[in-house]
Design a protein around this motif. Structure first.
Motif, PDB file in Angstrom:
ATOM      1  N   LYS A 177       0.516  -1.175   0.189  1.00 14.62           N
ATOM      2  CA  LYS A 177       0.154  -0.107  -0.426  1.00 14.62           C
ATOM      3  C   LYS A 177       0.720   1.223  -0.096  1.00 14.62           C
ATOM      4  CE  LYS A 177      -3.587  -2.107   2.760  1.00 14.62           C
ATOM      5  NZ  LYS A 177      -4.186  -2.788   4.115  1.00 14.62           N
ATOM      6  N   LYS A 178       0.182   2.504  -0.384  1.00 12.51           N
ATOM      7  CA  LYS A 178       1.255   3.340  -1.043  1.00 12.51           C
ATOM      8  C   LYS A 178       0.838   4.940  -0.849  1.00 12.51           C
ATOM      9  CE  LYS A 178       4.488   0.858  -3.944  1.00 12.51           C
ATOM     10  NZ  LYS A 178       5.179   1.721  -5.323  1.00 12.51           N
ATOM     11  N   GLU A 179       1.190   5.349  -0.092  1.00 11.09           N
ATOM     12  CA  GLU A 179       0.925   7.242   0.042  1.00 11.09           C
ATOM     13  C   GLU A 179       1.524   7.839  -0.655  1.00 11.09           C
ATOM     14  OE1 GLU A 179       0.356   7.537   4.138  1.00 11.09           O
ATOM     15  OE2 GLU A 179      -0.710   6.199   4.997  1.00 11.09           O
ATOM     16  N   MET A 180       1.780   9.370  -1.019  1.00 10.25           N
ATOM     17  CA  MET A 180       2.196   9.704  -1.817  1.00 10.25           C
ATOM     18  C   MET A 180       1.834  11.266  -1.654  1.00 10.25           C
ATOM     19  SD  MET A 180       3.591  10.190  -5.722  1.00 10.25           S
ATOM     20  CE  MET A 180       2.734   9.002  -5.788  1.00 10.25           C
ATOM     21  N   PHE A 181       3.251  12.172  -1.337  1.00 14.91           N
ATOM     22  CA  PHE A 181       2.661  13.541  -1.203  1.00 14.91           C
ATOM     23  C   PHE A 181       3.896  14.364  -1.247  1.00 14.91           C
ATOM     24  CE2 PHE A 181       3.804  11.518   3.177  1.00 14.91           C
ATOM     25  CZ  PHE A 181       4.532  11.944   3.619  1.00 14.91           C
ATOM     26  N   VAL A 182       4.452  15.687  -1.066  1.00 17.72           N
ATOM     27  CA  VAL A 182       5.064  16.312  -0.999  1.00 17.72           C
ATOM     28  C   VAL A 182       5.500  17.394   0.251  1.00 17.72           C
ATOM     29  CG1 VAL A 182       6.231  18.713  -2.492  1.00 17.72           C
ATOM     30  CG2 VAL A 182       4.482  17.314  -3.969  1.00 17.72           C
ATOM     31  N   ASP A 183       6.741  16.787   0.492  1.00 22.43           N
ATOM     32  CA  ASP A 183       6.879  17.718   1.507  1.00 22.43           C
ATOM     33  C   ASP A 183       7.915  18.591   1.717  1.00 22.43           C
ATOM     34  OD1 ASP A 183       7.038  18.089   4.167  1.00 22.43           O
ATOM     35  OD2 ASP A 183       8.788  15.737   5.024  1.00 22.43           O
ATOM     36  N   GLN A 184       8.552  19.447   2.618  1.00 17.26           N
ATOM     37  CA  GLN A 184       9.557  20.742   2.799  1.00 17.26           C
ATOM     38  C   GLN A 184      11.407  19.726   3.119  1.00 17.26           C
ATOM     39  OE1 GLN A 184       8.511  22.800   5.573  1.00 17.26           O
ATOM     40  NE2 GLN A 184       8.355  25.205   3.827  1.00 17.26           N
ATOM     41  N   VAL A 185      11.812  20.410   2.615  1.00 14.35           N
ATOM     42  CA  VAL A 185      13.598  19.287   2.642  1.00 14.35           C
ATOM     43  C   VAL A 185      13.358  19.318   4.503  1.00 14.35           C
ATOM     44  CG1 VAL A 185      15.677  19.766   2.800  1.00 14.35           C
ATOM     45  CG2 VAL A 185      13.633  19.596   0.401  1.00 14.35           C
ATOM     46  N   THR A 186      14.224  18.102   4.854  1.00 14.66           N
ATOM     47  CA  THR A 186      14.443  17.759   5.939  1.00 14.66           C
ATOM     48  C   THR A 186      16.143  18.567   6.335  1.00 14.66           C
ATOM     49  OG1 THR A 186      14.421  16.045   6.089  1.00 14.66           O
ATOM     50  CG2 THR A 186      12.300  16.978   6.676  1.00 14.66           C
ATOM     51  N   TYR A 198      16.537  22.640  -4.192  1.00  8.15           N
ATOM     52  CA  TYR A 198      15.323  22.402  -4.085  1.00  8.15           C
ATOM     53  C   TYR A 198      14.972  22.900  -2.357  1.00  8.15           C
ATOM     54  CZ  TYR A 198      14.405  21.362  -8.939  1.00  8.15           C
ATOM     55  OH  TYR A 198      14.450  21.349 -10.904  1.00  8.15           O
ATOM     56  N   GLU A 199      13.474  22.652  -2.695  1.00  9.09           N
ATOM     57  CA  GLU A 199      12.889  22.912  -1.226  1.00  9.09           C
ATOM     58  C   GLU A 199      12.051  21.941  -0.627  1.00  9.09           C
ATOM     59  OE1 GLU A 199      14.679  24.761   1.932  1.00  9.09           O
ATOM     60  OE2 GLU A 199      16.182  25.510   0.414  1.00  9.09           O
ATOM     61  N   HIS A 200      11.306  21.190  -1.805  1.00 10.51           N
ATOM     62  CA  HIS A 200      10.471  20.372  -0.993  1.00 10.51           C
ATOM     63  C   HIS A 200      11.241  18.720  -2.205  1.00 10.51           C
ATOM     64  CE1 HIS A 200       8.528  23.416  -0.875  1.00 10.51           C
ATOM     65  NE2 HIS A 200       7.496  23.199   0.448  1.00 10.51           N
ATOM     66  N   VAL A 201      10.672  17.043  -1.876  1.00 10.97           N
ATOM     67  CA  VAL A 201      10.475  16.144  -1.940  1.00 10.97           C
ATOM     68  C   VAL A 201       9.416  15.732  -2.259  1.00 10.97           C
ATOM     69  CG1 VAL A 201      13.125  15.860  -1.048  1.00 10.97           C
ATOM     70  CG2 VAL A 201      11.234  15.462   0.720  1.00 10.97           C
ATOM     71  N   VAL A 202       9.439  14.331  -3.163  1.00  8.51           N
ATOM     72  CA  VAL A 202       8.044  13.763  -3.296  1.00  8.51           C
ATOM     73  C   VAL A 202       8.692  12.738  -1.755  1.00  8.51           C
ATOM     74  CG1 VAL A 202       6.924  12.106  -4.624  1.00  8.51           C
ATOM     75  CG2 VAL A 202       7.936  14.960  -5.737  1.00  8.51           C
ATOM     76  N   VAL A 203       7.706  12.397  -1.521  1.00  3.61           N
ATOM     77  CA  VAL A 203       8.051  11.281  -0.384  1.00  3.61           C
ATOM     78  C   VAL A 203       7.198  10.273  -0.439  1.00  3.61           C
ATOM     79  CG1 VAL A 203       7.556  10.964   1.941  1.00  3.61           C
ATOM     80  CG2 VAL A 203       8.212  13.019   1.530  1.00  3.61           C
ATOM     81  N   VAL A 204       6.665   9.040  -0.980  1.00  2.00           N
ATOM     82  CA  VAL A 204       6.252   7.908  -1.025  1.00  2.00           C
ATOM     83  C   VAL A 204       5.844   7.388  -0.084  1.00  2.00           C
ATOM     84  CG1 VAL A 204       5.487   5.719  -2.953  1.00  2.00           C
ATOM     85  CG2 VAL A 204       6.389   7.877  -3.390  1.00  2.00           C
TER      86      VAL A 204
END
Length: 238
Positions: A177-186, A198-204
């Protein structure tokens, strides 16, 4: 023969796009010009161009022709369950995995929630950067329930954990099962990825199950925005 012809033209145009003969935002020659160049019918050319469009390499714009899209991204299957090693082999690009952390931990609240493990159980924590063509563009944070994966080594983690699980442990990885969203860089992203500003990443988030429906792995994959195109195939059911 017609089918072979349009596929040959598709592959030739694709090679030119990938080599940079045609750059992003360039316009391909017209259907007439291509039919003369390849000595074939406009129908055959149209089939080749439609295939390029379907696969995301060009955009056909009425009145303007076929515009080349930016293909400096790597296809990452959303619905598939593919290891990085398998993905790298398919892309035929120089790639490697860098292991930053490998340890057995007691799950904190976040991991207990995502991996459905009790306090007393132990979990493998694996933090890895994935490098393609000299750039670290994925940060994988993996957590494996030790009940199912009793042993991991740095060599296994640098190669393929899935290959080890399936070939050595003889476990069958079944579905996710997968969830995908955009998050700020840590800070962790900055430490382990080449972010290129880049200041955001795509998180899966992946919740991965064995054949008997046991949840054995939770992964958070953090992808540099400009390098990955997430692809899927959908069919309308009637």
């Amino acid at each position: 023969m017609k089918e072979n012809k349009f596929l040959a033209i598709y592959n030739d145009l694709l090679l030119q796009i990938r080599k940079g003969t045609f750059q992003p935002n360039d316009k391909l020659p017209s259907e007439n010009e291509l039919s003369q160049q390849y000595q074939t019918s406009r129908e055959t050319i149209r089939k080749a161009l439609n295939l390029l469009s379907e696969h995301g390499y060009i955009q056909k714009i009425k009145g303007k022709g076929s515009i080349v899209l930016d293909v400096g991204k790597y296809d990452f299957p959303v619905s598939g369950l593919v290891s990085f090693k398998e993905l790298a082999q398919k892309m035929r690009k120089p790639a490697r995995t860098i292991v930053h952390e490998l340890e057995i931990v007691k799950p904190d609240e976040y991991i207990r929630k995502h991996l459905s493990v009790p306090n007393k159980d132990e979990v493998w924590k694996v933090i890895r950067s994935r490098e393609i063509e000299g750039e670290k563009i994925i940060l994988d944070k993996d957590f494996f329930h030790r009940k199912f994966v009793p042993l991991l080594t740095r060599d296994i983690c640098e190669d393929s954990i899935y290959e080890y699980i399936e070939k050595e442990l003889k476990l069958k990885i079944s579905f996710a099962k997968k969830e995908m969203f955009v998050d700020q860089v840590t800070d962790e992203d900055r430490k382990y990825l080449d972010l290129n500003g880049y200041e955001h990443v795509v998180v899966v988030k992946n919740f991965v199950y064995l054949e008997d429906a046991s949840l054995f792995q939770f992964t958070e994959s953090r992808h540099r925005l400009d390098k990955f195109r997430f692809v899927d195939f959908a069919r309308r059911t009637h």
